[in-house]
Each structure stands twice: as C-alpha cells, then as structure tokens.
Design an enzyme around this catalytic site. Structure first.
Site, PDB file in Angstrom:
ATOM      1  N   HIS A 161       0.833  -1.197   0.000  1.00  0.00           N
ATOM      2  CA  HIS A 161       0.000   0.000   0.000  1.00  0.00           C
ATOM      3  C   HIS A 161       0.868   1.248   0.000  1.00  0.00           C
ATOM      4  CE1 HIS A 161      -2.959   2.764   2.339  1.00  0.00           C
ATOM      5  NE2 HIS A 161      -3.032   2.987   1.051  1.00  0.00           N
ATOM      6  N   GLU A 216       3.021   0.483   3.206  1.00  0.00           N
ATOM      7  CA  GLU A 216       2.536  -0.551   4.122  1.00  0.00           C
ATOM      8  C   GLU A 216       2.640  -1.905   3.439  1.00  0.00           C
ATOM      9  OE1 GLU A 216      -1.074   0.522   7.045  1.00  0.00           O
ATOM     10  OE2 GLU A 216      -1.521   0.901   4.949  1.00  0.00           O
TER      11      GLU A 216
END
Length: 286
Positions: A140, A152
């Site tokens: 992410h 992430e």
C-alpha cells in the site's frame, strides 16, 4: 527474486505514481488500463511531475527522458505476461479487484508476484482468487506516491516469506520506508486510524458543531497536522473514503465505523472531492 520488469494495473493517481517511482529507480515498467484516455492522462501526469522536479533541480531533462523511456503502456493485461511483479492499483472495489487478480493469474508467468495497492481490502481474500496465493501480498503506497515515503506491507494468510521479502526489497529499492502490518485486518495500519478520524470530522460537520473551515483549522493548529481532515478527504476522494469506511464497518462489525450519512450523501451527489471539482470545498470556483 531478481525483479527487473514491473507491471502496474491502473493509470490513475496511484497507478501512475507507482509507475513513475519504479521507473525513477531504474525498473522497466508496463502500465496498463482499460482506458486509452486514462493511459494518456497518466503519462501526462508523470511528465508534469518530472517537470516540477526538473524545475526544482532535483532531476535533469536527461533523467526525465530516461524515466519516461522506461515506461510502456497498454490496454491489454496480456502485455504484463513477462513481468516479475505486477502491482494492482485499481479502484477500491472488492469485486473489481477479485476479477483483476483472477485475470492476472491467467496471464502472468508462473514465478510472477501479484501485489495489491489496496488501502483496506483483505489480501487473504484477494489471494484466494488466484492459483498462486503464496505469491500474493499487499503493498500500500501513500498518495502522492513520488513524495510520500511510506509503504505498508501486508501479508495474506497464504503469503510466503519469500514473497514478502521480495516486496520489502522492492519498496526499499524505491527509497520507501516499509512498515509491516502484522495482521491482515480491514484498513491495515494507516486507514484503520485515519479513516475513522476523517469520518468523525464529517460527523462534526453533519451535527452542526463547526464549519468546514473551522474543523480543518482546529485540527491543523491544534494537532499540528499539515492539512485538515476534510481537505485530506477531498484530496483522497470521498468515494474512496466511503469505500474504506464500508470495509471497516462490514469487516469489523462495530457501529463506531458506520459511515457518516453526510459522507454518503456527498458521494451520492457526485461530490467526490478535488477530482470532481466539488467536495467539502468547491474547487470549480477556484
């Protein structure tokens, strides 16, 4: 794993940002989208982003030309068949993502890793749509991708250590700080915390406690945030905010994640934020 060729699915603000950063750090990139117009706009966005870097003297014209030369585009997913890793950056819609991963699984070479840029949806569920679930992970990126340092990393239940190590290494080669979400839970880290705050800011407006400007100024000056939560919501896209809140509400089953009715109404009205010209602020008038 020796990653040389990176595929990106989606030429929107996240997809073109990921493509730009991958190319900036020497990877060859194939960016796909179902829309030719979206691909043209995505490449124009990348070129404009490079122009700003050239103006700041952090990139030369030669660097820009080399970066753009490393990106190819296609409207056909089969163009990604030789990619070592494919990063999906489509709209935050579970049915769409499941279809994309099923299609990618059919065209990608056996060793390819399939990665989602989802900001909230279960990686375990996405991986389950493929016949290579151990080679699927979440990666992410934050928006805007060229400027934001964080990525992430999310493991699905099936994600192998080798896959996750390769994803981490790729993020670090792109000069990103990689933070692992140790559980595949709705919203992961950032949006599990951020979206309820934005939703509460919308409730504060909905209940007539303060104006849009007062809410944003209070949070900027009172908590030292660089932009207020309603400005940030407009930047992210109110449809995306609503989609993530629905994932949190459905996935966690707690009423505290219920999307504010005003957020729902704005999306129904087509007021999506900056991209539509109207959200909590009116950008068309500026």
């Amino acid at each position: 794993m020796n990653i040389q060729l990176v595929g990106v699915v989606g030429a929107g603000q996240m997809g073109n940002g990921i493509a730009q950063v991958a190319a900036q750090f020497g990877f060859n990139v194939i960016m796909t989208d179902v829309s030719g117009a979206a691909l043209e706009k995505g490449m124009a966005t990348i070129s404009g982003s490079c122009d700003r870097l050239v103006k700041k003297a952090t990139m030369t014209e030669a660097d820009k030309a080399a970066l753009l030369g490393r990106i190819k585009t296609s409207q056909d997913l089969s163009a990604l068949k030789e990619c070592d890793i494919i990063i999906e950056a489509a709209t935050e819609n579970i049915d769409l993502k499941l279809k994309i991963f099923k299609d990618l699984d059919a065209v990608a070479k056996p060793a390819a890793l399939l990665v989602s840029n989802t900001s909230s949806i279960s990686i375990t569920k996405i991986a389950g749509a493929t016949k290579r679930p151990e080679q699927v992970a979440g990666m992410h990126f934050m928006n805007p991708v060229p400027l934001m340092k964080l990525v992430e990393g999310i493991r699905g239940l099936q994600t192998s250590d080798a896959t996750f190590t390769a994803v981490r290494a790729l993020a670090e080669k792109m000069d990103k700080t990689f933070v692992e979400s140790t559980k595949d839970m709705p919203g992961f880290i950032v949006n599990r915390i951020l979206m309820p705050m934005i939703n509460e800011a919308v409730y504060t407006l909905h209940e007539g406690i303060a104006s849009v400007e007062a809410i944003d100024n209070a949070m900027k000056l009172g908590t030292n945030q660089p932009m207020g939560p309603l400005t940030l919501a407009d930047f992210i896209g109110l449809d995306t905010c609503l989609a993530i809140m629905n994932v949190l509400h459905d996935g966690l089953g707690d009423s505290k994640y219920r999307p504010c009715p005003l957020l729902v109404k704005y999306v129904e009205a087509g007021w999506m934020g900056r991209k539509s010209g109207r959200g909590f602020y009116n950008y068309a008038a500026k």
